[in-house]
Every structure is written in structure tokens, then in C-alpha cells.
Design a protein around this motif. Structure first.
Motif, mmCIF file in Angstrom:
data_model
loop_
_atom_site.group_PDB
_atom_site.id
_atom_site.type_symbol
_atom_site.label_atom_id
_atom_site.label_comp_id
_atom_site.label_asym_id
_atom_site.label_seq_id
_atom_site.Cartn_x
_atom_site.Cartn_y
_atom_site.Cartn_z
ATOM 1 N N CYS A 1 14.702 -7.179 10.541
ATOM 2 C CA CYS A 1 14.186 -6.772 9.228
ATOM 3 C C CYS A 1 12.869 -6.039 9.382
ATOM 4 O O CYS A 1 12.642 -4.979 8.770
ATOM 5 C CB CYS A 1 13.970 -8.003 8.332
ATOM 6 N N LEU A 2 11.968 -6.598 10.213
ATOM 7 C CA LEU A 2 10.648 -5.989 10.344
ATOM 8 C C LEU A 2 10.732 -4.605 10.986
ATOM 9 O O LEU A 2 10.019 -3.684 10.609
ATOM 10 C CB LEU A 2 9.712 -6.898 11.147
ATOM 11 N N ILE A 3 11.637 -4.478 11.964
ATOM 12 C CA ILE A 3 11.765 -3.176 12.632
ATOM 13 C C ILE A 3 12.288 -2.130 11.657
ATOM 14 O O ILE A 3 11.803 -0.999 11.613
ATOM 15 C CB ILE A 3 12.707 -3.294 13.851
ATOM 16 N N VAL A 4 13.279 -2.502 10.874
ATOM 17 C CA VAL A 4 13.786 -1.574 9.857
ATOM 18 C C VAL A 4 12.663 -1.203 8.909
ATOM 19 O O VAL A 4 12.450 -0.029 8.590
ATOM 20 C CB VAL A 4 14.976 -2.207 9.089
ATOM 21 N N LEU A 5 11.908 -2.200 8.488
ATOM 22 C CA LEU A 5 10.800 -1.962 7.568
ATOM 23 C C LEU A 5 9.782 -1.016 8.204
ATOM 24 O O LEU A 5 9.259 -0.104 7.556
ATOM 25 C CB LEU A 5 10.141 -3.305 7.216
ATOM 26 N N ARG A 6 9.540 -1.214 9.492
ATOM 27 C CA ARG A 6 8.564 -0.382 10.186
ATOM 28 C C ARG A 6 9.006 1.097 10.177
ATOM 29 O O ARG A 6 8.229 1.978 9.873
ATOM 30 C CB ARG A 6 8.395 -0.875 11.623
ATOM 31 N N ILE A 7 10.296 1.329 10.463
ATOM 32 C CA ILE A 7 10.784 2.708 10.460
ATOM 33 C C ILE A 7 10.682 3.313 9.057
ATOM 34 O O ILE A 7 10.230 4.447 8.869
ATOM 35 C CB ILE A 7 12.242 2.788 10.975
ATOM 36 N N VAL A 8 11.080 2.511 8.075
ATOM 37 C CA VAL A 8 11.029 2.994 6.690
ATOM 38 C C VAL A 8 9.597 3.342 6.305
ATOM 39 O O VAL A 8 9.330 4.374 5.688
ATOM 40 C CB VAL A 8 11.620 1.923 5.733
ATOM 41 N N LEU A 9 8.648 2.498 6.717
ATOM 42 C CA LEU A 9 7.239 2.737 6.390
ATOM 43 C C LEU A 9 6.729 4.007 7.079
ATOM 44 O O LEU A 9 5.981 4.790 6.491
ATOM 45 C CB LEU A 9 6.375 1.543 6.805
ATOM 46 N N LEU A 10 7.153 4.201 8.339
ATOM 47 C CA LEU A 10 6.726 5.398 9.080
ATOM 48 C C LEU A 10 7.184 6.666 8.346
ATOM 49 O O LEU A 10 6.417 7.604 8.154
ATOM 50 C CB LEU A 10 7.327 5.397 10.485
ATOM 51 N N ILE A 11 8.456 6.652 7.938
ATOM 52 C CA ILE A 11 8.986 7.837 7.252
ATOM 53 C C ILE A 11 8.259 8.045 5.924
ATOM 54 O O ILE A 11 7.864 9.162 5.574
ATOM 55 C CB ILE A 11 10.511 7.695 7.019
ATOM 56 N N THR A 12 8.066 6.932 5.202
ATOM 57 C CA THR A 12 7.385 7.038 3.920
ATOM 58 C C THR A 12 5.983 7.616 4.096
ATOM 59 O O THR A 12 5.570 8.514 3.357
ATOM 60 C CB THR A 12 7.280 5.644 3.253
ATOM 61 N N ALA A 13 5.264 7.130 5.108
ATOM 62 C CA ALA A 13 3.885 7.577 5.307
ATOM 63 C C ALA A 13 3.833 9.072 5.600
ATOM 64 O O ALA A 13 3.049 9.808 4.982
ATOM 65 C CB ALA A 13 3.236 6.790 6.446
ATOM 66 N N THR A 14 4.688 9.547 6.523
ATOM 67 C CA THR A 14 4.628 10.981 6.847
ATOM 68 C C THR A 14 5.092 11.816 5.660
ATOM 69 O O THR A 14 4.565 12.892 5.422
ATOM 70 C CB THR A 14 5.479 11.312 8.091
ATOM 71 N N SER A 15 6.072 11.311 4.899
ATOM 72 C CA SER A 15 6.518 12.068 3.727
ATOM 73 C C SER A 15 5.398 12.176 2.711
ATOM 74 O O SER A 15 5.126 13.246 2.177
ATOM 75 C CB SER A 15 7.714 11.377 3.055
ATOM 76 N N SER B 1 0.833 -1.212 0.000
ATOM 77 C CA SER B 1 0.000 0.000 0.000
ATOM 78 C C SER B 1 0.865 1.258 0.000
ATOM 79 O O SER B 1 0.574 2.217 -0.710
ATOM 80 C CB SER B 1 -0.969 -0.008 1.182
ATOM 81 N N SER B 2 1.966 1.241 0.746
ATOM 82 C CA SER B 2 2.844 2.408 0.760
ATOM 83 C C SER B 2 3.408 2.665 -0.631
ATOM 84 O O SER B 2 3.498 3.816 -1.075
ATOM 85 C CB SER B 2 4.009 2.200 1.733
ATOM 86 N N ALA B 3 3.805 1.595 -1.287
ATOM 87 C CA ALA B 3 4.346 1.743 -2.638
ATOM 88 C C ALA B 3 3.305 2.378 -3.557
ATOM 89 O O ALA B 3 3.615 3.255 -4.363
ATOM 90 C CB ALA B 3 4.787 0.395 -3.180
ATOM 91 N N VAL B 4 2.051 1.927 -3.384
ATOM 92 C CA VAL B 4 0.970 2.491 -4.206
ATOM 93 C C VAL B 4 0.845 4.002 -3.937
ATOM 94 O O VAL B 4 0.725 4.806 -4.860
ATOM 95 C CB VAL B 4 -0.370 1.766 -3.928
ATOM 96 N N PHE B 5 0.897 4.383 -2.655
ATOM 97 C CA PHE B 5 0.786 5.819 -2.318
ATOM 98 C C PHE B 5 1.912 6.626 -2.965
ATOM 99 O O PHE B 5 1.691 7.702 -3.501
ATOM 100 C CB PHE B 5 0.823 6.038 -0.800
#
Lengths: 289, 297, 275
Positions: free
Chosen positions: C111-125, C51-55
Motif C-alpha cells: 500500500c505504501l509503495i503504491v501511495l509513494r508512486i501516486v504521490l510522486l506523480i501528483t507532485a510532478t504534475s 499536503s498533496s491533496a491541498v496542493f
């Protein structure tokens, strides 16, 4: 020797430097200003005046071409650029907003101190500069922020004069002052130039002031120099000035209308007193009497 | 016409502190400003002009004297806060530094600021803002950030802000002082248009004599008092008095004055260079002709 | 006519996400952040990543630009990954050497924690910093928080302060440059000498800057008073935010997504190791 010389100087600001939309702030400028005397620099906002001024003082470095002060290329050794900043003192627009020290004397001493001068010489410089700028001695120990608007302007001017520059550059030195204040500060600059032999370059929009105080005038338009001639000749070419959106002094417009009305007062009228003298001549009176 | 502003014997003193003595900025100022008039106030720095402007906008209240805005006395004992606010709606001010009076980043939002303060409905604000921007010729910049505009354009935005509030009187406190000649001319043209076409009462404070010459009336201040009050012709007709007050007269007047000393009779109040030249030409040719006739006879 | 606010991280654009009501964007990013924290299984993370990729694609902003915004946080990302890798214990050891024990759970968790941080940044951006101007954000916050006014929270004052601060940033940057030029012209040197000397060299810049800022503040206050400003009470706004149907559609999509994540956590708990 020429106090200021520029040879084929071009410059563009950061974002406009490259690419198809590159817009030059200075476009192949060559000029020579003789030592001593007061030169005016006029032109529309955005014509490149401010850029030219910062070029002379070494705040900006030309993309192409050379800037010479007293025959020396100022960028020959970039590390020594500071000495040229002391040589070409720059008073920016509204210089009173740059005052910062606890006392007026300390503020005036800032430049000379940066030059490495010490106690006695520093004191001498401060007093001398204050006198040229028309600041009374008792103001020197006051805080610069307690001065009146006109006094602040003079304190800032003194701060540059104290570096004993060979060339003094002023950007709109009289902006925002009342008529008496304008006369005081411009008169002071003229006196300073005469007494010390300093070459002065004034940037201003006020044609009346330029007419009163300048020996010759540089006209800039579209990043180029349109003309550089004695004051009378510049203002007598009012058609060309108008073509780049510049005015002439009101009295010059009166003179132009007088010529149309069949009174040949001459095209080179740019001050009221000169116009009055011309009229006397026309009436066959000896202007000396 | 009924005065929109009436001042009687206004006195205002800036309080001093340990280091600074109190300064009496206004020392008994009286005048009336009729609605729809165009007045210029001249005076050297520190003559009390800006202090006066601040009193007229009700930013400060006078220490003594009486002040009426639109018929209501602002210095009366029973004047309420609401009445002062209501008067402030009528009299606005455009300041010297265009940067320090623009509140919002986007041009149209800044123009709307005053109307928003008045609590007008959004649709009404939108209509007034669009109109005001069109009046000052800034419609194409409506969605632009103001910091990219020139000084003159910023002053246009500030003027649009007061037009949108439908103010009946606007005071321009050295609003052209920081502008280049083009900006200055454009702002003066707008001011003149406001007065002539919209009937808005205008007061300008200026150091430029040619701007003052465009007004119907000039008040000259010196030392906190009004030392001259009259039409530009009358006020500039006495250049000595202006010079004494540290002021100037337009160059046309100075020229005419100095020609008069040579015995060439030309009027002092021809501010337009063409009119001045015509009168001078006529007088000079006449005098020269006269001299020739004398020599010939 | 487009407005170009160049400060902040805003990227000019006209995508669906750019045009969403900023209030909705604030709410959406909050909900989405909650969803990211709720995700516990690999399946849930796959859904979030997709979903993030779609956004990102929807905004039309280059993914490289979003990756660049993670640069300042790189140290934190690596640090958390390392901590999880080495200190997480589990049942399936993968690698053992002296005091270092690495378990499969540790690897997955890192891996999941890194992914979580990356997703958080992506979402706010994607929803806030890259697609919404600071001005729009300020307005949206004021309206979202306006119920708090009843509790005497100075919401209007806060938003007015933000508006003015944003308005004066370019002016003050300009002014700083002018003062630096003026003092440089008087021979000031900001580039040589030790820390103390350099600190001292800033005085001739900071004092005029502060004095000028105070002067501007004073003049602005007078000008605002002259324009009948008396605080937030009785004030209206020309541009009130109005949410359109598409704002609501987007909002419900995000709610559905969140519900989906909760369901995936419960029904397909593949490698549910995050604690």
C-alpha cells in the motif's frame, strides 16, 4: 455531364463541429463545373477554398450533402474513395516539398504505381506527363533534389498528371515563381487542358493570372459561393468583389476609371490585349486590321 | 547623402562539386545605396538577387570586389570580426518564409531576440520591444504564440524584430512572396512607413512589379549583372528590356505601351490606375475629336 | 492576454501555484520528492497525502485529470504492489496456501509503495507539467543551471535547442499533415497491408519531412546569424525571472514539511516497514 457537382455540401473542422461556436468551413455549397475548360477559384484566406478543393478530391468527407464526379457520388462506397483521388488529381501549394524518390521518373511514377500500373504503361505515363509539364527527358534520371525550383514544381505537377486525372486541381500553382516561370507553368497547364480535355480547377490569389487563363471563375466568401460566372462577368462586377475584400486585375481598375472619365470601354475588360482592342474599336478602327 | 552601402565590382561564385558545376551568381555588380533611400531589386529566379542580399547582410563575403557598409570596407584585409558584427547591427534582413525566421514561440520574446543578442539591459529591451510591436500594430498579440498568426502577421513580427534592433537598413528578400494579397499589402504599407517615417533605408527584392513601382529606384538584375538602374518611370519606360530579362511591367505600363503602338501618345510611367485612365481618356477623346474634325472638314 | 500553448500537458490556469517562479517550482518539486522518499512511517505518509491533496486543490485542476496521468504507469504500479505483497516476509502471517505466504508487513508495504508512486506523480504534475509551460521550464532550467557554465557545460546551447524545438513542434506537425494529404492525394495508402508494407508507406512522408526540416534549420540558422546571434556570451534576456516573497514563503513551507516528515519518522514510527 458535369465533371464536378456539389449538392448542399456543408462541413466543419473537428474542434468547430459542435457546440454554440460551431463555425462552418463550407456552408450549404451547391455548384456544377462543366467538363473541359479551366475554372478559377478565388476568395479570401479562410473563405473555404482549400476545404472545397479537398472535398472534391475526397480528402475530406462532407458532413452533409453530396459530392459527385462525372455524376457519381464519391462517398457512395467509402472503401472505394481512392479511385476518386486518382480521378481528381490534386496539386497542393508548393508541391515541390513533397518530392521524395531517388529519381524524378520514380517520383512521377508514384501515383500511377499506386493505381496498380505496371512497367511499360508506367514508363509511357511518366514520359507523357513529363512532356506535358515541360520537363526535358534528360532530367528524368536525376535526383529531384538537384533540380531548380521551377523544375521541381514541374516534376511535382507531372506526378499528378501521370495519373491521367479527369479533373486536375491546383492550389496556387505559380506561387513564388518569377513572371517567366508563372507564364511557363500556367501556359503548360492550359495546353494540357486543351490537348487532353482535362477539366482544370485553379485556386489562386493572383487576379491577373486568373484573368489570363480561366474560362469561368468561382468566388467564395464566408464559406459560401458568392458567384460562379464567366471570367469577364465576374471581373465586371468589381463592386461585389471589393465588398468581400477581393481585388480585380489592375487593367480592370484602369477600365473602371476610364468609364468615369467618359470613355465607355465597357465593364468586361480584364486583360490588357482586350482593353487595347476595345480602344481601337472606340477609335473606329477595325481590330482585325 | 552618404551611402550606407557601397558595392564595387562584386563577384561571387557558388563552389561546385562532382555533379554540379560551380555557378557564378554575381559577375561584377557595382552600386551605391544612399541612406534613407527605397530601392527595389528585380530579376528572374537565379539572376543573383538573393546572393546579393546575402552579401549585403554579410552572411557571405564576395570572392572579389569591394563592399563598404556605413563607410567601413568589409572586404579590407584588416577588417576584424568585431567590425563585421558591428556592421551586421546596421543591416538586417527579413526573409521569404515567415516560419523559418521566428526563433521564440511567444511573439514578444521573438521580437526581443535580436536585442538580447546585442546584450542590451532588460529594461531597455522591454521598452524597444513594446515600441516596435506598436509600430507594426501587433501589440495585442505580444503574449500570443506565433504559430497561430497568419503569414502576414508573422512577417510583421519579423519586421518588429529588426525595428527593435534600431537597424538603419533592412533588406526584404521576397518577404511578400508567400503571403495572400491582404498580407502583402499590409507588409508593403509597413515597409513604406519604415522608410518614409523612420528614415530607414529599405531594399526590397520582389517579383511583383506593382510593389517595385512603389520604390524610388529599381535595380534590374540578369545573369549576375545589373542591367538597368533608375527610377520606376525610367526602368519600366523600356518594357522591351524588362520582357527580355524574363520580367514584366505593371499592366498600366503594358497598356500604355500597346496604345502607343496605335499612335495614342500616353506616358508609360503612370502606375496608378486612375492617373493612367485619365491620361488615356484625354488622349483617346482628343484623337477621336481630331478624327471627327478631319471627317467633318 | 493569455498565451495558450496547447502541446505538452500544461493546463491553463491562474492559481498561486501556476504563478510561482518556475525556478522555485523546480526546486520545490525536488525537495518534495526527497521528502516522499524519506517518509517511512504511516504517520509521515498521512502528512504527505494531506499536503498533496491541498496542493491539488490549490491548482484548481480536476483530480480526475491527475489520476488520468497515472494511466500509463498503471502496469508498474500494479507490478510493484504484487511483488511486495507476495515476496515480502515478516512476522505476522495473514494468509498461507502452499507456496503463497502473505504477511501483514507485505500488505502495508504494498500500500505504501503504491501511495509513494501516486504521490510522486501528483507532485510532478502539480508543480511542473500541469502548471508550468515547457517554455517557462526551459528558461528556469537555463537560469538554475547557469553556474555550470563556468564548468563549460553548454547550458545556454541546450536551452536554445529546447526553445527552438518547442517553437517548431506545431510547424512540423502542420507540415506532416500537409505531406500526408499530398501523398494521399496521389493514392498512397497508409492503413492497409502488413508491417513491412506500412513501414514502406511512410517513406514518402518521412523523406520530404526530413528534407524540409533540414531546409528550415538552414534558413533559421541564417536568420539567427542575421539577427546578430553569436552564442550565449554577452547575451542578455528581456524577461529575467525574479522571485517574489510568496515564492520564498512557499519554499519554506515545503522545507518545514520535509523536516516534519523526518521528525514523524523518528518520533511516531507507526508501522515503519519500508526498506
Amino acid at each position: 455531364m458535369n465533371a464536378i457537382e456539389m449538392r448542399h455540401v456543408s462541413f466543419a473542422y473537428g474542434s468547430a463541429k459542435n457546440g454554440p461556436t460551431a463555425k462552418k468551413a463550407l456552408d450549404d455549397i451547391s455548384l456544377a463545373v462543366e467538363s473541359g475548360g479551366i475554372t478559377g477559384l478565388i476568395g479570401h484566406t479562410g473563405s473555404g477554398k482549400s476545404t472545397l478543393v479537398q472535398m472534391i478530391n475526397g480528402l475530406l468527407k462532407p458532413d452533409e450533402g453530396e459530392v459527385l464526379l462525372d455524376g457519381v457520388n464519391i462517398w457512395a462506397e467509402p472503401k472505394k474513395i481512392r479511385q476518386f483521388r486518382f480521378k481528381a488529381g490534386l496539386v497542393m501549394q508548393y508541391p515541390e516539398y513533397q518530392l521524395f524518390a531517388e529519381t524524378v521518373a520514380e517520383d512521377i511514377a508514384f501515383g500511377p504505381k499506386n493505381m496498380g500500373l505496371e512497367k511499360d504503361e508506367l514508363d509511357r505515363r511518366v514520359r507523357e506527363a513529363a512532356r506535358f509539364a515541360g520537363l526535358a527527358d534528360d532530367l528524368l534520371q536525376k535526383s529531384p533534389f538537384d533540380l531548380s525550383g521551377g523544375q521541381k514544381r514541374r516534376a511535382a505537377l507531372a506526378g499528378v498528371i501521370a495519373m491521367r486525372p479527369k479533373i486536375l486541381i491546383l492550389d496556387e500553382p505559380a506561387a513564388g515563381l518569377d513572371p517567366a516561370g508563372r507564364r511557363d507553368i500556367l501556359g503548360g497547364i492550359k495546353r494540357f487542358s486543351r490537348e487532353s480535355g482535362t477539366t482544370v480547377l485553379i485556386v489562386s490569389h493572383s487576379m491577373e493570372d486568373m484573368a489570363m487563363y480561366c474560362d469561368d471563375i468561382i468566388v467564395m466568401a464566408h464559406a459560401k459561393i458568392l458567384m460562379h460566372k464567366p471570367t469577364a462577368e465576374v471581373f465586371s462586377d468589381w463592386e461585389q468583389l471589393a465588398s468581400v475584400g477581393l481585388d480585380v486585375p489592375l487593367i480592370t481598375r484602369v477600365a473602371a476609371a476610364l468609364i468615369e472619365n467618359g470613355v465607355d470601354i465597357g465593364r468586361d475588360v480584364y486583360t490588357v490585349d482586350y482593353a487595347v482592342g476595345k480602344v481601337r474599336e472606340l477609335l473606329g478602327e477595325n481590330p482585325e486590321s | 547623402m552618404k551611402p550606407i552601402i557601397k558595392a564595387e565590382n562584386l563577384v561571387f561564385t557558388y563552389p561546385g562539386d562532382e555533379e554540379q558545376k560551380p555557378v557564378k551568381a554575381l559577375d561584377g555588380v557595382s552600386f551605391e545605396i544612399p541612406e534613407g533611400s527605397f530601392t527595389a531589386i528585380l530579376g528572374h529566379n537565379g539572376s543573383g538577387k538573393s546572393t546579393l542580399a546575402k552579401l549585403l547582410c554579410l552572411i557571405n563575403l564576395p570572392d572579389r570586389g569591394r563592399l563598404w557598409i556605413d563607410g567601413r570596407e568589409m572586404t579590407a584585409d584588416d577588417v576584424t570580426e568585431a567590425e563585421i558584427l558591428a556592421a551586421r547591427r546596421e543591416v538586417g534582413m527579413v526573409f521569404q518564409n515567415p516560419d523559418n525566421q521566428i526563433v521564440a514561440t511567444i511573439v514578444e520574446e521573438d521580437v526581443a531576440f535580436g536585442c538580447e543578442n546585442l546584450g542590451l539591459p532588460p529594461a531597455e529591451i522591454r521598452r524597444r520591444v513594446d515600441e516596435a510591436l506598436a509600430d507594426v500594430g501587433m501589440t495585442e498579440f505580444a503574449r500570443n504564440p506565433s504559430y497561430k498568426l497568419s503569414g502576414g502577421q508573422k512577417q510583421h513580427v519579423a519586421i518588429a524584430g529588426t525595428i527593435a534592433m534600431r537597424r538603419r537598413c533592412v533588406i526584404f528578400d521576397e518577404s511578400t512572396a508567400m503571403l495572400d494579397p491582404v498580407g502583402r499589402r499590409e507588409v508593403m504599407d509597413i515597409i513604406e512607413k519604415l522608410n518614409h517615417e523612420e528614415g530607414i533605408t529599405v531594399l526590397i527584392i520582389t517579383h511583383h512589379m506593382n510593389e517595385a513601382a512603389r520604390a524610388d529606384r529599381i535595380l534590374v538584375m540578369n545573369g549576375g549583372r545589373i542591367i538597368a538602374d533608375g527610377s520606376p518611370s525610367a526602368v519600366f519606360g523600356e518594357p522591351e528590356r524588362m520582357w527580355e530579362a524574363g520580367l514584366d511591367v505593371p499592366q498600366t505600363t503594358e497598356f500604355a505601351y500597346k496604345l502607343r503602338e496605335l499612335g495614342i501618345k500616353v506616358p508609360l510611367d503612370l502606375f496608378d490606375p486612375a492617373d493612367c485612365a485619365e491620361a488615356v481618356a484625354k488622349a483617346v477623346l482628343e484623337k477621336r475629336g481630331g478624327a471627327r474634325r478631319e471627317a467633318g472638314s | 492576454m493569455k498565451s495558450d500553448i496547447t502541446f505538452g500537458q500544461y493546463v491553463e490556469g491562474n492559481s498561486v501555484i501556476h504563478r510561482l517562479d518556475p525556478r522555485v517550482k523546480i526546486v520545490i518539486s525536488l525537495v518534495y520528492i526527497v521528502a516522499i522518499f524519506l517518509a517511512k512511517s504511516v504517520t509521515a505518509f498521512i502528512l504527505l497525502t494531506v499536503s498533496s491533496a491541498v496542493f491539488v486543490v490549490m491548482t484548481g485542476i480536476s483530480p480526475r485529470l491527475i489520476l488520468r496521468s497515472m494511466k500509463p504507469l498503471l502496469f508498474i504500479i500494479i507490478f510493484t504492489a504484487v511483488i511486495n505483497l507476495f515476496f515480502m516476509t515478516g512476522e505476522n502471517p495473514v494468509f498461507e496456501w502452499r507456496f503463497i505466504h502473505i504477511y501483514r508487513e507485505g500488505i502495508i508495504n504494498a500500500c505504501l509503495i503504491v501511495l509513494r508512486i501516486v504521490l510522486l506523480i501528483t507532485a510532478t504534475s502539480v508543480f511542473l507539467t500541469y502548471t508550468t509551460t515547457p517554455l517557462a521550464l526551459t528558461d528556469a532550467l537555463e537560469q538554475l543551471l547557469s553556474p555550470l557554465k563556468k564548468l563549460h557545460v553548454p547550458v545556454h546551447e541546450f536551452s536554445m535547442m529546447m526553445t527552438i524545438a518547442l517553437r517548431f513542434i506545431p510547424t512540423l506537425i502542420d507540415e506532416t499533415q500537409k505531406i500526408i494529404n499530398a501523398q494521399t492525394a496521389r493514392g498512397a495508402d497508409f492503413t492497409s497491408g502488413g508491417l513491412i508494407k506500412r513501414g514502406k508507406a511512410l517513406v514518402p512522408i518521412l523523406i520530404p519531412l526530413f528534407i524540409s526540416a533540414f531546409r528550415r534549420a538552414d534558413e533559421l540558422a541564417t536568420a539567427m546569424e542575421c539577427r546578430c546571434y553569436t552564442g550565449g556570451e554577452g547575451r542578455t534576456r528581456m524577461n529575467t525571472l525574479k522571485s517574489k516573497p510568496k515564492d520564498w514563503v512557499f519554499f519554506f513551507c515545503i522545507l518545514l514539511l520535509t523536516a516534519g516528515i523526518v521528525l514523524l519518522n523518528i518520533f511516531f514510527p507507526l508501522y515503519t516497514v519500508l526498506k
